[in-house]
Design an enzyme around this catalytic site. Sequence first.
Site, PDB file in Angstrom:
ATOM      1  N   ARG A  43       0.869  -1.186   0.000  1.00 49.90           N
ATOM      2  CA  ARG A  43       0.000   0.000   0.000  1.00 49.90           C
ATOM      3  C   ARG A  43       0.902   1.230   0.000  1.00 49.90           C
ATOM      4  O   ARG A  43       1.919   1.270   0.712  1.00 49.90           O
ATOM      5  CB  ARG A  43      -0.916   0.041   1.237  1.00 49.90           C
ATOM      6  CG  ARG A  43      -2.117  -0.873   1.167  1.00 49.90           C
ATOM      7  CD  ARG A  43      -3.137  -0.465   0.080  1.00 49.90           C
ATOM      8  NE  ARG A  43      -4.228  -1.414  -0.053  1.00 49.90           N
ATOM      9  CZ  ARG A  43      -4.271  -2.418  -0.912  1.00 49.90           C
ATOM     10  NH1 ARG A  43      -3.277  -2.625  -1.738  1.00 49.90           N
ATOM     11  NH2 ARG A  43      -5.327  -3.212  -0.984  1.00 49.90           N
ATOM     12  N   ASP A  94       4.652  -0.458  -6.893  1.00 49.82           N
ATOM     13  CA  ASP A  94       3.421  -0.775  -7.607  1.00 49.82           C
ATOM     14  C   ASP A  94       2.268   0.029  -7.018  1.00 49.82           C
ATOM     15  O   ASP A  94       1.173   0.051  -7.568  1.00 49.82           O
ATOM     16  CB  ASP A  94       3.128  -2.278  -7.489  1.00 49.82           C
ATOM     17  CG  ASP A  94       1.975  -2.722  -8.381  1.00 49.82           C
ATOM     18  OD1 ASP A  94       1.936  -2.271  -9.544  1.00 49.82           O
ATOM     19  OD2 ASP A  94       1.117  -3.502  -7.927  1.00 49.82           O
ATOM     20  N   GLU A 112      -2.411   7.384  -5.077  1.00 53.57           N
ATOM     21  CA  GLU A 112      -3.185   6.538  -5.973  1.00 53.57           C
ATOM     22  C   GLU A 112      -4.656   6.916  -6.068  1.00 53.57           C
ATOM     23  O   GLU A 112      -5.251   6.866  -7.131  1.00 53.57           O
ATOM     24  CB  GLU A 112      -3.111   5.101  -5.465  1.00 53.57           C
ATOM     25  CG  GLU A 112      -2.681   4.127  -6.500  1.00 53.57           C
ATOM     26  CD  GLU A 112      -2.421   2.774  -5.862  1.00 53.57           C
ATOM     27  OE1 GLU A 112      -3.086   1.850  -6.247  1.00 53.57           O
ATOM     28  OE2 GLU A 112      -1.559   2.688  -4.964  1.00 53.57           O
ATOM     29  N   HIS A 161      -0.328  -0.292  -9.882  1.00 58.54           N
ATOM     30  CA  HIS A 161      -1.088  -1.250  -9.077  1.00 58.54           C
ATOM     31  C   HIS A 161      -1.553  -2.448  -9.914  1.00 58.54           C
ATOM     32  O   HIS A 161      -2.729  -2.775  -9.991  1.00 58.54           O
ATOM     33  CB  HIS A 161      -2.290  -0.566  -8.413  1.00 58.54           C
ATOM     34  CG  HIS A 161      -2.711  -1.254  -7.152  1.00 58.54           C
ATOM     35  ND1 HIS A 161      -3.214  -0.585  -6.070  1.00 58.54           N
ATOM     36  CD2 HIS A 161      -2.691  -2.557  -6.796  1.00 58.54           C
ATOM     37  CE1 HIS A 161      -3.495  -1.449  -5.104  1.00 58.54           C
ATOM     38  NE2 HIS A 161      -3.178  -2.657  -5.531  1.00 58.54           N
TER      39      HIS A 161
HETATM   40  P1  NAI Z   1      -1.733 -11.153   4.885  1.00 61.41           P
HETATM   41  O1  NAI Z   1      -2.766 -10.656   5.838  1.00 61.41           O
HETATM   42  O2  NAI Z   1      -1.739 -12.595   4.493  1.00 61.41           O
HETATM   43  O3  NAI Z   1      -0.270 -10.816   5.471  1.00 61.41           O
HETATM   44  C1  NAI Z   1       0.058  -9.594   6.065  1.00 61.41           C
HETATM   45  C2  NAI Z   1       1.168  -9.858   7.067  1.00 61.41           C
HETATM   46  O4  NAI Z   1       1.582  -8.609   7.599  1.00 61.41           O
HETATM   47  C3  NAI Z   1       0.716 -10.729   8.259  1.00 61.41           C
HETATM   48  O5  NAI Z   1       1.620 -11.793   8.456  1.00 61.41           O
HETATM   49  C4  NAI Z   1       0.729  -9.759   9.438  1.00 61.41           C
HETATM   50  O6  NAI Z   1       1.066 -10.376  10.670  1.00 61.41           O
HETATM   51  C5  NAI Z   1       1.799  -8.772   8.995  1.00 61.41           C
HETATM   52  N1  NAI Z   1       1.718  -7.512   9.718  1.00 61.41           N
HETATM   53  C6  NAI Z   1       0.614  -6.849  10.152  1.00 61.41           C
HETATM   54  N2  NAI Z   1       0.969  -5.740  10.825  1.00 61.41           N
HETATM   55  C7  NAI Z   1       2.323  -5.699  10.829  1.00 61.41           C
HETATM   56  C8  NAI Z   1       3.277  -4.805  11.366  1.00 61.41           C
HETATM   57  N3  NAI Z   1       2.895  -3.733  12.077  1.00 61.41           N
HETATM   58  N4  NAI Z   1       4.576  -5.077  11.168  1.00 61.41           N
HETATM   59  C9  NAI Z   1       4.978  -6.191  10.485  1.00 61.41           C
HETATM   60  N5  NAI Z   1       4.121  -7.070   9.947  1.00 61.41           N
HETATM   61  C10 NAI Z   1       2.802  -6.826  10.105  1.00 61.41           C
HETATM   62  O7  NAI Z   1      -1.841 -10.209   3.631  1.00 61.41           O
HETATM   63  P2  NAI Z   1      -1.397 -10.526   2.124  1.00 61.41           P
HETATM   64  O8  NAI Z   1      -2.504 -11.231   1.410  1.00 61.41           O
HETATM   65  O9  NAI Z   1      -0.052 -11.145   2.142  1.00 61.41           O
HETATM   66  O10 NAI Z   1      -1.331  -9.059   1.517  1.00 61.41           O
HETATM   67  C11 NAI Z   1      -0.352  -8.129   1.959  1.00 61.41           C
HETATM   68  C12 NAI Z   1      -0.676  -6.777   1.377  1.00 61.41           C
HETATM   69  O11 NAI Z   1      -0.488  -6.806  -0.037  1.00 61.41           O
HETATM   70  C13 NAI Z   1      -2.150  -6.354   1.536  1.00 61.41           C
HETATM   71  O12 NAI Z   1      -2.354  -5.737   2.793  1.00 61.41           O
HETATM   72  C14 NAI Z   1      -2.321  -5.382   0.416  1.00 61.41           C
HETATM   73  O13 NAI Z   1      -2.012  -4.101   0.916  1.00 61.41           O
HETATM   74  C15 NAI Z   1      -1.263  -5.779  -0.616  1.00 61.41           C
HETATM   75  N6  NAI Z   1      -1.835  -6.243  -1.896  1.00 61.41           N
HETATM   76  C16 NAI Z   1      -1.379  -5.657  -3.052  1.00 61.41           C
HETATM   77  C17 NAI Z   1      -1.858  -6.063  -4.278  1.00 61.41           C
HETATM   78  C18 NAI Z   1      -1.353  -5.452  -5.555  1.00 61.41           C
HETATM   79  O14 NAI Z   1      -1.975  -5.659  -6.606  1.00 61.41           O
HETATM   80  N7  NAI Z   1      -0.252  -4.731  -5.542  1.00 61.41           N
HETATM   81  C19 NAI Z   1      -2.907  -7.103  -4.380  1.00 61.41           C
HETATM   82  C20 NAI Z   1      -3.257  -7.703  -3.117  1.00 61.41           C
HETATM   83  C21 NAI Z   1      -2.761  -7.262  -1.912  1.00 61.41           C
END
Ligand code: NAI
Length: 330
Positions: free
Chosen positions: A234, A258, A263, A295
């Site tokens: 993000r 990305d 955005e 993105h």
């Molecule tokens: P997820 O929920 O599986 O993993 C997120 C991880 O971040 C978790 O392990 C969590 O414990 C950790 N986390 C939370 N707060 C934290 C902190 N303060 N410090 C360190 N780690 C922390 O999420 P997923 O599916 O892996 O997605 C991650 C991010 O990718 C999403 O939040 C979204 O922003 C982004 N995304 C981007 C896309 C794109 O097209 N560029 C598409 C889909 C998601």
Amino acid sequence: MKILFYDAKSYDIQSFERLLAQYPDIKIEYTKSDIDPRTATLAEGFDGICAFVSSDLGKETLEILHQQGIKLILMRCAGYNNVDLEAAHNYDMRVMTVPGYSPEAVAEHAMALALACNRRLHKAYNKVRENDFSLSGLMGFNFYQKTAGIIGTGKIGAVMCRICHGFGMDVLAYDLYPNESLKNLVKYVSLEELLAQSDLISLHCPLTDATKHIINLDTIKKMRDGVILVNTSRGALVKTEDLIEGIRMLKFAGVGLDVYEEETNNVFEDRSEEILEHSVTARLLSFPNVMITSHQGFFTTEALSAIAETTLENALCFRAGLDSPNEVKA
Ligand code: NAI
């Protein structure tokens, strides 16, 4: 059941139409308009609507949808921060999302950005097209035996750890909740240690109050000189003004983004000179070692068909009156 699909792009229509034959009870009509209080009235006569993370699903829109008898909001994305869940609950509407569709799509794009920045592919592409086959300005470094630092090791971050491991990198990770499945692959360290030791830093944590601007001047100063920073998560994880200062300090070999803070402000859709003049993203683009994509991390055929399938399964759950693990509540 009838669904009105808002903000339909040609690729959405293709991925949903490909699967619809397997869901004879679901009929979808598509509109190019996104949903907001003006377009919510189009939903009259439908059972549910399908929307995206950029749609306006605030209280006013939901009230109008409620007046049209809408009981189901299908989000064809993981995010739902744009939905007023409390209002949805008060109007007895069920809200369902697609929590994880293809972590590989995003992680592979993160590595693509890292490699492109490192080997200056964006620059090389333009040079060769101009008949300039010299190698000046194209020097990179091997990822092999270097250190990758992955911030956030959930679904996408875990795949990124495996990709980096496959490149022969040592992988450091920082997460509030270490991922058990990675225990033989990565070393969990403090954020400070990760920043200080990594040659490639990739952000995969969600945007929360705790992670907003996690990359700022203070954390940038703790990084190694010549580091590559990648953000596919993000935009607001990175404080853009500070990133620009870091780039000016020659901290980064490359920066691959990305996602970017502006955005949602339609900076590049509007393209007016006044907006671009004040845009930090446009300033970022003026640096030759910065590469920005719009993105597109999720944008693969596999991810789009996974989104369509889960969304249609969510609709079936609603129709059958079943609980769904993909339902979000206030
Ligand atoms: P997820 O929920 O599986 O993993 C997120 C991880 O971040 C978790 O392990 C969590 O414990 C950790 N986390 C939370 N707060 C934290 C902190 N303060 N410090 C360190 N780690 C922390 O999420 P997923 O599916 O892996 O997605 C991650 C991010 O990718 C999403 O939040 C979204 O922003 C982004 N995304 C981007 C896309 C794109 O097209 N560029 C598409 C889909 C998601």
